[in-house]
Enzyme design. Structure first.
Site, PDB file in Angstrom:
ATOM      1  N   ARG A  52      -1.531  72.291  76.816  1.00  0.00           N
ATOM      2  CA  ARG A  52      -1.042  70.730  76.371  1.00  0.00           C
ATOM      3  C   ARG A  52      -2.323  70.025  75.979  1.00  0.00           C
ATOM      4  NH1 ARG A  52      -2.831  68.191  79.593  1.00  0.00           N
ATOM      5  NH2 ARG A  52      -2.333  66.258  78.569  1.00  0.00           N
ATOM      6  N   GLY A  53      -2.032  68.784  75.394  1.00  0.00           N
ATOM      7  CA  GLY A  53      -3.053  68.001  75.278  1.00  0.00           C
ATOM      8  C   GLY A  53      -3.477  68.151  73.602  1.00  0.00           C
ATOM      9  N   ARG A  95       5.545  71.695  68.563  1.00  0.00           N
ATOM     10  CA  ARG A  95       5.329  70.176  68.966  1.00  0.00           C
ATOM     11  C   ARG A  95       5.058  69.391  67.689  1.00  0.00           C
ATOM     12  NH1 ARG A  95       2.437  68.775  74.157  1.00  0.00           N
ATOM     13  NH2 ARG A  95       4.383  67.357  74.354  1.00  0.00           N
ATOM     14  N   ASP A 251      -2.289  61.275  70.439  1.00  0.00           N
ATOM     15  CA  ASP A 251      -1.905  62.487  69.814  1.00  0.00           C
ATOM     16  C   ASP A 251      -2.089  62.348  68.269  1.00  0.00           C
ATOM     17  OD1 ASP A 251      -0.579  62.422  72.411  1.00  0.00           O
ATOM     18  OD2 ASP A 251      -0.282  64.630  71.637  1.00  0.00           O
ATOM     19  N   LYS A 262       1.365  59.832  74.927  1.00  0.00           N
ATOM     20  CA  LYS A 262       2.202  60.122  76.014  1.00  0.00           C
ATOM     21  C   LYS A 262       3.175  58.566  76.147  1.00  0.00           C
ATOM     22  CE  LYS A 262       3.196  63.053  77.331  1.00  0.00           C
ATOM     23  NZ  LYS A 262       4.254  63.781  76.405  1.00  0.00           N
TER      24      LYS A 262
HETATM   25  O1  MRU Z   1       2.989  66.152  76.183  1.00  0.00           O
HETATM   26  P1  MRU Z   1       1.555  66.271  76.536  1.00  0.00           P
HETATM   27  O2  MRU Z   1       0.990  66.474  77.785  1.00  0.00           O
HETATM   28  O3  MRU Z   1       0.768  67.398  75.484  1.00  0.00           O
HETATM   29  O4  MRU Z   1       0.739  64.770  75.903  1.00  0.00           O
HETATM   30  C1  MRU Z   1      -0.553  64.566  76.081  1.00  0.00           C
HETATM   31  C2  MRU Z   1      -1.078  63.305  75.739  1.00  0.00           C
HETATM   32  O5  MRU Z   1      -0.349  62.509  75.467  1.00  0.00           O
HETATM   33  C3  MRU Z   1      -2.452  63.354  75.762  1.00  0.00           C
HETATM   34  O6  MRU Z   1      -2.903  61.681  75.935  1.00  0.00           O
HETATM   35  C4  MRU Z   1      -2.837  63.265  74.230  1.00  0.00           C
HETATM   36  O7  MRU Z   1      -2.454  64.632  73.748  1.00  0.00           O
HETATM   37  C5  MRU Z   1      -4.453  63.298  74.184  1.00  0.00           C
HETATM   38  S1  MRU Z   1      -5.209  64.538  74.941  1.00  0.00           S
HETATM   39  C6  MRU Z   1      -7.119  64.490  74.638  1.00  0.00           C
END
Ligand code: MRU
Length: 369
Positions: A52-53, A95, A251, A262
């Protein structure tokens, strides 16, 4: 427990037939790697947040494209293009909000189409491997640059700085170093004392706890003075003067600087504005989607109600049958953003002009149009 920086978030297996992923759903209690090879398993690993991320799922998307294309047996170029297109659409559907997944798939597809004109399918497959590796390597360099720009801001504030972050935009969310946590890794490299010179406050980040499980794990195992607070405690901590600066990841950033991150990020930004605390967004330029004018156009992923009502609890904690809302992201208005730290420098309002000056342009899209 190992320093999170020593863990590979995602990589191609030595046999080049599988993607090796650190299963983040098990952290911080267990460090376990899984191998995924089929389109279904790769999509599941992305959907379930095993990987994730935004940048890390971009890297995974690049390797997924290579692996699945490599396995195609056809020698007919049109058939190859058709199969690649449907495979890319399938993986991209895992996603929707983080642009990096579609960005990486689009980059791989665009390279494939360009190279197919003058090369055989077998040669193109070799080129795709190099392209996926390049996405991986570039991500590490980009994260280090973001960290260096962020570290300059920490230096301006001075040692003893209090930093707040939301979710996890650390090494685990990228190929290495992270975005929002990268400035702290660079600070350690520059000789800052993790226990005295910086204090990192990690929002727990309901409902999936990326802050409590992942950011706190990263910062603590790096030797930094680290705290976890429930999301609704952020205002209390800011009011009490503990926070000098906020770094968050993102994102997808629209051309006007609105950005999705997030769920809960926009609340943090609103509170920060109230207390006059600088609020910075850390974003590789691949996260900036210049095809979108504003955050209104960003699609927000909605996830299962059970993540709110059951997950992490021994017993279900909300009444059966109650309605549940579970948006995974929210959009923060650009007016709340002090600056957007990219690998090319720090963009300040007006953001569209700043992005264009940095050479950030709309990318070609085959999926996520
Ligand atoms: O749902 P996730 O855990 O993938 O969400 C991640 C985030 O919101 C991060 O802040 C974002 O992807 C940036 S990661 C460098």
């Amino acid at each position: 427990m190992k320093n999170a920086l020593s863990l590979d978030t995602v990589r191609l297996a030595d046999n080049k037939k599988e993607i090796v992923i650190l299963d983040q759903t098990l952290l911080p209690n267990e460090c376990k790697y899984i191998s995924v090879a089929t389109a279904g398993d790769i999509r599941e690993a992305i959907y379930s947040l095993r990987v994730r991320g935004a940048p890390a799922i971009g890297v995974t998307g690049g390797y997924a494209y290579y692996l699945l294309a490599e396995r195609l047996e056809t020698t007919d170029k049109q058939e190859f293009i058709k199969e690649c297109t449907s495979m890319m659409e399938y993986i991209n559907a895992a996603r929707p909000t983080a642009v990096n997944l579609s960005w990486a798939l689009n980059r791989m597809h665009s390279r494939m189409l360009a190279e197919l004109e003058n090369h055989s399918i077998a040669e193109v497959k070799e080129i795709l491997l190099k392209e996926a590796d390049a996405i991986y390597e570039e991500d590490i360099a980009i994260s280090r640059n973001i960290g260096a720009y962020g570290f300059r801001l920490l230096e301006e504030i001075g040692k003893g700085v209090g930093i707040m972050t939301h979710c996890n935009a650390g090494s685990l969310a990228t190929a290495k170093y992270g975005t929002a946590l990268a400035p702290m890794y660079i600070a350690l490299e520059k000789g800052w004392d993790g226990k005295k010179d910086m204090h990192v406050y990690c929002d727990e980040t309901r409902p999936l706890l990326q802050g409590a499980r992942l950011s706190a794990f990263e910062m603590q195992t790096a030797g930094i003075d680290t705290y976890v607070q429930c999301d609704n405690m952020a205002s209390y901590i800011m009011k009490n003067g503990k926070i000098d600066i906020i770094f968050v990841g993102c994102d997808r950033v629209a051309a006007n600087g609105d950005f999705a991150n997030k769920i809960g990020t926009s609340g943090v930004a609103i509170i920060a504005k109230h207390y006059g605390i600088p609020f910075y967004v850390c974003a590789p330029s691949s996260t900036i989607d210049m095809t979108l004018e504003s955050g209104e156009e960003i699609r927000i992923e909605q996830r299962k109600p059970e993540e709110v009502t059951e997950m992490w609890y021994e017993k279900r904690m909300a009444p059966e049958g109650v309605g549940v809302v579970n948006p995974a992201f929210d959009v923060t208005d650009h007016s709340l953003v002090t600056g957007i730290i990219t690998e090319k420098g720090i963009a300040r309002a007006p953001f569209k002009e700043a992005f264009l000056e940095m050479g950030i342009r709309p990318a070609e899209k085959f999926v996520d149009k």
